[in-house]
Design a protein around this motif. Sequence first.
Motif, short mmCIF file in Angstrom:
data_model
loop_
_atom_site.label_atom_id
_atom_site.label_comp_id
_atom_site.label_asym_id
_atom_site.label_seq_id
_atom_site.Cartn_x
_atom_site.Cartn_y
_atom_site.Cartn_z
N ALA A 53 0.84 -1.21 0.00
CA ALA A 53 0.00 0.00 0.00
C ALA A 53 0.86 1.25 0.00
O ALA A 53 0.57 2.23 -0.71
CB ALA A 53 -0.93 -0.01 1.21
N ALA A 54 1.95 1.23 0.77
CA ALA A 54 2.86 2.39 0.82
C ALA A 54 3.52 2.62 -0.53
O ALA A 54 3.65 3.76 -0.99
CB ALA A 54 3.92 2.16 1.90
N ARG A 58 2.96 5.90 -4.10
CA ARG A 58 3.95 6.71 -4.81
C ARG A 58 3.89 6.52 -6.32
O ARG A 58 4.28 7.39 -7.08
CB ARG A 58 5.37 6.37 -4.32
CG ARG A 58 5.60 6.65 -2.84
CD ARG A 58 7.04 6.43 -2.44
NE ARG A 58 7.45 5.03 -2.60
CZ ARG A 58 8.32 4.61 -3.50
NH1 ARG A 58 8.86 5.47 -4.35
NH2 ARG A 58 8.66 3.34 -3.58
N GLU A 59 3.40 5.36 -6.77
CA GLU A 59 3.38 5.08 -8.20
C GLU A 59 2.04 4.49 -8.61
O GLU A 59 1.36 3.86 -7.81
CB GLU A 59 4.51 4.09 -8.58
CG GLU A 59 5.91 4.66 -8.39
CD GLU A 59 6.97 3.69 -8.89
OE1 GLU A 59 7.32 3.76 -10.08
OE2 GLU A 59 7.43 2.87 -8.08
N ASP A 181 8.17 -0.55 -10.25
CA ASP A 181 8.45 -1.41 -9.11
C ASP A 181 7.23 -1.62 -8.21
O ASP A 181 7.02 -2.71 -7.68
CB ASP A 181 9.60 -0.83 -8.27
CG ASP A 181 10.92 -0.88 -9.01
OD1 ASP A 181 11.07 -1.74 -9.88
OD2 ASP A 181 11.80 -0.05 -8.72
N ALA A 182 6.45 -0.55 -8.01
CA ALA A 182 5.29 -0.64 -7.12
C ALA A 182 4.26 -1.63 -7.65
O ALA A 182 3.65 -2.39 -6.88
CB ALA A 182 4.65 0.73 -6.94
N THR A 183 4.07 -1.66 -8.97
CA THR A 183 3.13 -2.61 -9.57
C THR A 183 3.61 -4.04 -9.37
O THR A 183 2.83 -4.93 -8.99
CB THR A 183 2.97 -2.32 -11.07
OG1 THR A 183 2.39 -1.02 -11.25
CG2 THR A 183 2.06 -3.36 -11.73
N SER A 237 15.56 2.68 -6.19
CA SER A 237 15.04 3.84 -6.91
C SER A 237 15.88 5.09 -6.65
O SER A 237 15.78 6.07 -7.38
CB SER A 237 13.59 4.10 -6.51
OG SER A 237 13.51 4.54 -5.16
N ARG A 238 16.73 5.07 -5.62
CA ARG A 238 17.52 6.24 -5.25
C ARG A 238 19.01 6.11 -5.60
O ARG A 238 19.73 7.10 -5.63
CB ARG A 238 17.40 6.50 -3.74
CG ARG A 238 16.03 7.01 -3.31
CD ARG A 238 15.88 6.94 -1.79
NE ARG A 238 14.72 7.66 -1.31
CZ ARG A 238 13.47 7.24 -1.41
NH1 ARG A 238 13.22 6.08 -2.00
NH2 ARG A 238 12.47 7.96 -0.94
N GLY A 239 19.48 4.89 -5.78
CA GLY A 239 20.91 4.70 -6.02
C GLY A 239 21.17 3.80 -7.20
O GLY A 239 20.26 3.25 -7.82
#
Length: 308
Positions: A53-54, A58-59, A181-183, A237-239
């Motif tokens: 859910a979190a 975001r996506e 990634d969220a999917t 997603s950040r690095g």
Amino acid sequence: MKSLNRGWMIPAGLLVLFWGVWGAFSSKPTDLYGYPEEMVYIIWSLTMILPAAAALRRERFDRRPVAALYGLLAGLTGAGGQLVLFQALSDGPAYLIFPVVSLSPVITVLMAVALLRERINRLAVVGVVAALVAILLLSIPGGGGGGHSSGPWMVLAAVVCVAWGAQAFFMRKAAVVGVNDATTFGWMTISGLLLIPVAYLMMGSFPSGAPWQAPALTAGTQVLNAVGALFLVMALSRGKAAVVAPLTNALAPVLTIVLSLIVYQTLPTIWAAIGIVLALAGSTLMVYSDEKRGEDAAEPELAAKVPS
């Protein structure tokens, strides 16, 4: 090109901490209270809802059939591996099981070579050789120390290794066709929930008479597992994947091994110790070479899109 963003370090560090502690203590509900490993799986699958859910806040959830296909393939192999892992942890020591499981990149690389006709580079070859030697050393009867020998848990650990290697392959295929990634994480959660009836049928009935500490301890450890997976998505997603993936792939099992050795109050034999080191080194080399190759291939594409 500036790529010194260090925002990945905090989620990567939390991932190592969460997954390391989860791996060491995941079998405790079964060891201490006889809690069925199938029930541990059911609770784990429910804890996946929170990070899913979190992530999906975001996506956007990708509704394309191709996203469902690769999402379900990744989810079912991952969740199936979890179900087998809990059984393995009830039979054998975590400090030997997780080095075997960490060799899953071997399966991912071999699938890419066989199905996608990808070429394997020298670094990955070294990793595969180290992994094969590690398996031999970890399979030596009595090699675990403390009376642990190769047995059903070794076979189960190998099954988890294959399942999670296949999962990583399907996750990569999903990313290649543009699934976020969220999917993929969402489909992984759905897959875990879909296998709850399977776990229940394997268990026969819900446990009766279990003390409240059993489900509470299970929920606590499995939340670490589920939220750790979300930290992995955040870190990647950040690095740079070529930095984040090998680092987390190596350090989380190391923490599990150290903590579980303390919990078991035993030491592996010299052969098992060498096998553990080779497994972690081989796995890390393969993950690094694979992610580095992916980033190197993406850079010319990126450069071509930037107007001169």
